[in-house]
Enzyme design. Structure first.
Site, PDB file in Angstrom:
ATOM      1  CG  ASN A 120      61.731  28.156  15.457  1.00 38.84           C
ATOM      2  OD1 ASN A 120      62.726  27.356  15.513  1.00 38.84           O
ATOM      3  ND2 ASN A 120      60.644  27.930  14.734  1.00 38.84           N
ATOM      4  CG  PHE A 158      66.514  19.918  14.307  1.00 41.57           C
ATOM      5  CD1 PHE A 158      65.172  20.531  14.237  1.00 41.57           C
ATOM      6  CD2 PHE A 158      67.392  19.139  13.425  1.00 41.57           C
ATOM      7  CE1 PHE A 158      64.680  20.242  12.994  1.00 41.57           C
ATOM      8  CE2 PHE A 158      66.689  19.123  12.112  1.00 41.57           C
ATOM      9  CZ  PHE A 158      65.491  19.720  12.003  1.00 41.57           C
ATOM     10  CB  SER A 210      64.623  22.806  10.119  1.00 44.40           C
ATOM     11  OG  SER A 210      65.015  23.750  10.964  1.00 44.40           O
ATOM     12  CG  ASN A 261      66.058  27.562  12.609  1.00 41.47           C
ATOM     13  OD1 ASN A 261      66.340  28.646  11.878  1.00 41.47           O
ATOM     14  ND2 ASN A 261      64.799  27.300  12.983  1.00 41.47           N
ATOM     15  CB  THR A 262      69.623  21.975  10.859  1.00 43.93           C
ATOM     16  OG1 THR A 262      69.022  21.676  12.184  1.00 43.93           O
ATOM     17  CG2 THR A 262      70.908  20.716  10.734  1.00 43.93           C
ATOM     18  CE  LYS A 297      56.952  21.296   8.928  1.00 46.31           C
ATOM     19  NZ  LYS A 297      56.696  21.226  10.338  1.00 46.31           N
ATOM     20  CG  ASN A 301      59.706  23.440   8.813  1.00 46.25           C
ATOM     21  OD1 ASN A 301      59.503  24.230   9.496  1.00 46.25           O
ATOM     22  ND2 ASN A 301      60.436  22.359   8.639  1.00 46.25           N
TER      23      ASN A 301
HETATM   24  C1  LIG Z   1      59.057  27.041  18.158  1.00 46.31           C
HETATM   25  C2  LIG Z   1      58.883  26.438  16.889  1.00 46.31           C
HETATM   26  C3  LIG Z   1      59.642  25.073  16.727  1.00 46.31           C
HETATM   27  C4  LIG Z   1      59.473  24.379  15.551  1.00 46.31           C
HETATM   28  N1  LIG Z   1      60.206  23.128  15.686  1.00 46.31           N
HETATM   29  C5  LIG Z   1      59.914  22.398  14.759  1.00 46.31           C
HETATM   30  C6  LIG Z   1      60.634  21.047  14.603  1.00 46.31           C
HETATM   31  O1  LIG Z   1      61.487  20.821  15.268  1.00 46.31           O
HETATM   32  N2  LIG Z   1      60.430  20.232  13.359  1.00 46.31           N
HETATM   33  C7  LIG Z   1      59.625  20.491  12.292  1.00 46.31           C
HETATM   34  O2  LIG Z   1      59.431  19.866  11.488  1.00 46.31           O
HETATM   35  N3  LIG Z   1      59.048  21.825  12.316  1.00 46.31           N
HETATM   36  C8  LIG Z   1      59.166  22.632  13.576  1.00 46.31           C
HETATM   37  N4  LIG Z   1      58.333  23.961  13.660  1.00 46.31           N
HETATM   38  C9  LIG Z   1      57.374  24.268  12.586  1.00 46.31           C
HETATM   39  C10 LIG Z   1      56.110  23.939  12.620  1.00 46.31           C
HETATM   40  O3  LIG Z   1      55.975  22.508  12.870  1.00 46.31           O
HETATM   41  C11 LIG Z   1      54.963  24.440  11.672  1.00 46.31           C
HETATM   42  O4  LIG Z   1      55.543  23.689  10.271  1.00 46.31           O
HETATM   43  C12 LIG Z   1      55.360  26.015  11.353  1.00 46.31           C
HETATM   44  O5  LIG Z   1      55.388  26.798  12.465  1.00 46.31           O
HETATM   45  C13 LIG Z   1      54.330  26.454  10.522  1.00 46.31           C
HETATM   46  O6  LIG Z   1      53.062  26.539  11.124  1.00 46.31           O
HETATM   47  P1  LIG Z   1      52.165  27.421  11.884  1.00 46.31           P
HETATM   48  O7  LIG Z   1      52.286  28.843  11.085  1.00 46.31           O
HETATM   49  O8  LIG Z   1      50.729  27.096  12.113  1.00 46.31           O
HETATM   50  O9  LIG Z   1      52.907  27.573  13.266  1.00 46.31           O
HETATM   51  C14 LIG Z   1      58.582  24.678  14.771  1.00 46.31           C
HETATM   52  C15 LIG Z   1      57.738  26.015  14.855  1.00 46.31           C
HETATM   53  C16 LIG Z   1      58.290  26.746  15.954  1.00 46.31           C
HETATM   54  C17 LIG Z   1      57.264  27.893  15.890  1.00 46.31           C
END
Ligand SMILES: Cc1cc2nc3c(=O)[nH]c(=O)nc-3n(C[C@H](O)[C@H](O)[C@H](O)COP(=O)(O)O)c2cc1C
Length: 324
Positions: A109, A113, A176, A178-179, A207, A237
């Site tokens: 992704n 934000f 993140s 993405n910012t 985080k 993350n």
């Molecule tokens: C579509 C999407 C949006 C996410 N948005 C955020 C976010 O806004 N803030 C954040 O701290 N992590 C965000 N994450 C990261 C997740 O909270 C998590 O840390 C990451 O996906 C790794 O865990 P997983 O492998 O179980 O998904 C996002 C992940 C995905 C897939």
């Protein structure tokens, strides 16, 4: 029924499927909130952060970005939910497409934000909070896209002040991919600045990215160990490094390929911070065994995201049945 729905959703573009799920959850929660009695379950015996977790499994940030569906999600059995990431002002995020499925297990992704901003976010929390007894709620806070890095601390401070009376704790998102340049805030002096504005009464966790080197993580963990106002860490993350080759234009990878790195960092950080700081382990946790390995590596709490997207609520029951 839930499994069927989860499968059908795979036929829709991923972000459309996500918005549909949030809509369904909103309907579900408003119906159930009206007719189903609220059940308060017993908290786990060894309290974490002094909060009454009913189990140690949580939903990671980014699923309920606007804090509008956590009441419905709470009924799926999570012990805690991270809502957000929220920024001070509403923002649309990056242009679409910005969410991609990879096979049937992983996601990339670059949402950037997209969220409703602090004011609406706070209203949403106040509206649904009374319907979630037994749920520990964390707000995940971030920096606005247009805020220069040197003013970033002001955005995090605004998040603390706007929400400290209505959530159980905070996760500070400096990881993140993405910012623009957000990840550069993962440094000693910024963590100290966060400690300087963190609320006295609510736990604050940081985080981190799986793309930091072991040495960088160790240095940050040492800072956190010495800062009273920082309660612990969330590891990890999404990974920019894993996504780089297939998605040169941007994005972070989530799913099982992340797991061994996150697990390693949980082990490393636990060794560095000792027993007194809290670690939430996440990143690729996909099976009951992964959950158990995270716990054994030193995570007090465990969170999931991508596996929940692909497998739906049944995975929650499966993981928490492995403990307590
Ligand atoms: C579509 C999407 C949006 C996410 N948005 C955020 C976010 O806004 N803030 C954040 O701290 N992590 C965000 N994450 C990261 C997740 O909270 C998590 O840390 C990451 O996906 C790794 O865990 P997983 O492998 O179980 O998904 C996002 C992940 C995905 C897939």
């Amino acid at each position: 029924m839930q499994n069927l729905l989860t499968r059908l959703l795979r036929f829709l573009p991923p972000e459309t499927a996500h918005h549909l799920v949030i809509r369904l959850l909103r309907v579900y929660q408003s119906l159930w909130d009206r007719i189903a009695p609220l059940r308060v379950t017993r908290p786990i015996t060894n309290s974490v952060l002094g909060l009454p977790f009913r189990n140690r499994l949580g939903l990671g940030a980014g699923f309920d970005k606007n804090a509008e569906a956590f009441s419905g999600l709470s009924r799926m059995g999570f012990g805690f939910i991270e809502v957000g990431t929220v920024t001070p002002l509403p923002q649309p995020g990056n242009p679409r497409p910005r969410l991609f499925r990879l096979g049937r297990r992983s996601l990339v992704n670059r949402m950037g934000f997209n969220n409703c901003g602090l004011e609406k976010f706070r209203k949403n929390i106040l509206r649904f909070r009374s319907r979630t007894p037994g749920l520990v709620l964390f707000a995940n806070i971030g920096k606005g896209r247009n805020t220069p890095l040197e003013n970033a601390i002001g955005d995090y401070e605004a998040g603390f002040r706007a929400l400290e009376d209505c959530v159980d704790g905070f996760v500070v998102n400096v990881s993140s991919p993405n910012t623009a340049s957000l990840v550069s805030l993962q440094n000693e002096s910024f963590l100290k600045a966060i400690a300087g504005v963190a609320p006295a009464e609510k736990p604050v966790l940081i985080k981190l990215s799986p793309d930091l080197s072991d040495q960088e993580v160790t240095v940050l963990a040492q800072v956190i160990k010495s800062e009273k106002r920082i309660a612990g860490l969330v590891l990890t993350n999404t990974s920019r490094r894993l996504a780089e080759e297939k998605f040169p234009e941007g994005g972070g990878w989530s799913g099982p390929e992340l797991f061994e790195r996150s697990l390693h960092l949980v082990r490393l950080v636990r060794k560095t911070v000792g027993p007194d700081k809290v670690i939430i382990g996440g990143g690729g946790v996909s099976t009951r065994l992964d959950y158990q390995r995270m716990r054994a590596a030193g995570a007090d709490l465990v969170e999931i995201y991508t596996v929940f997207v692909y497998r739906g609520p049944s995975v929650v029951a499966e993981m928490i049945s492995s403990e307590e």
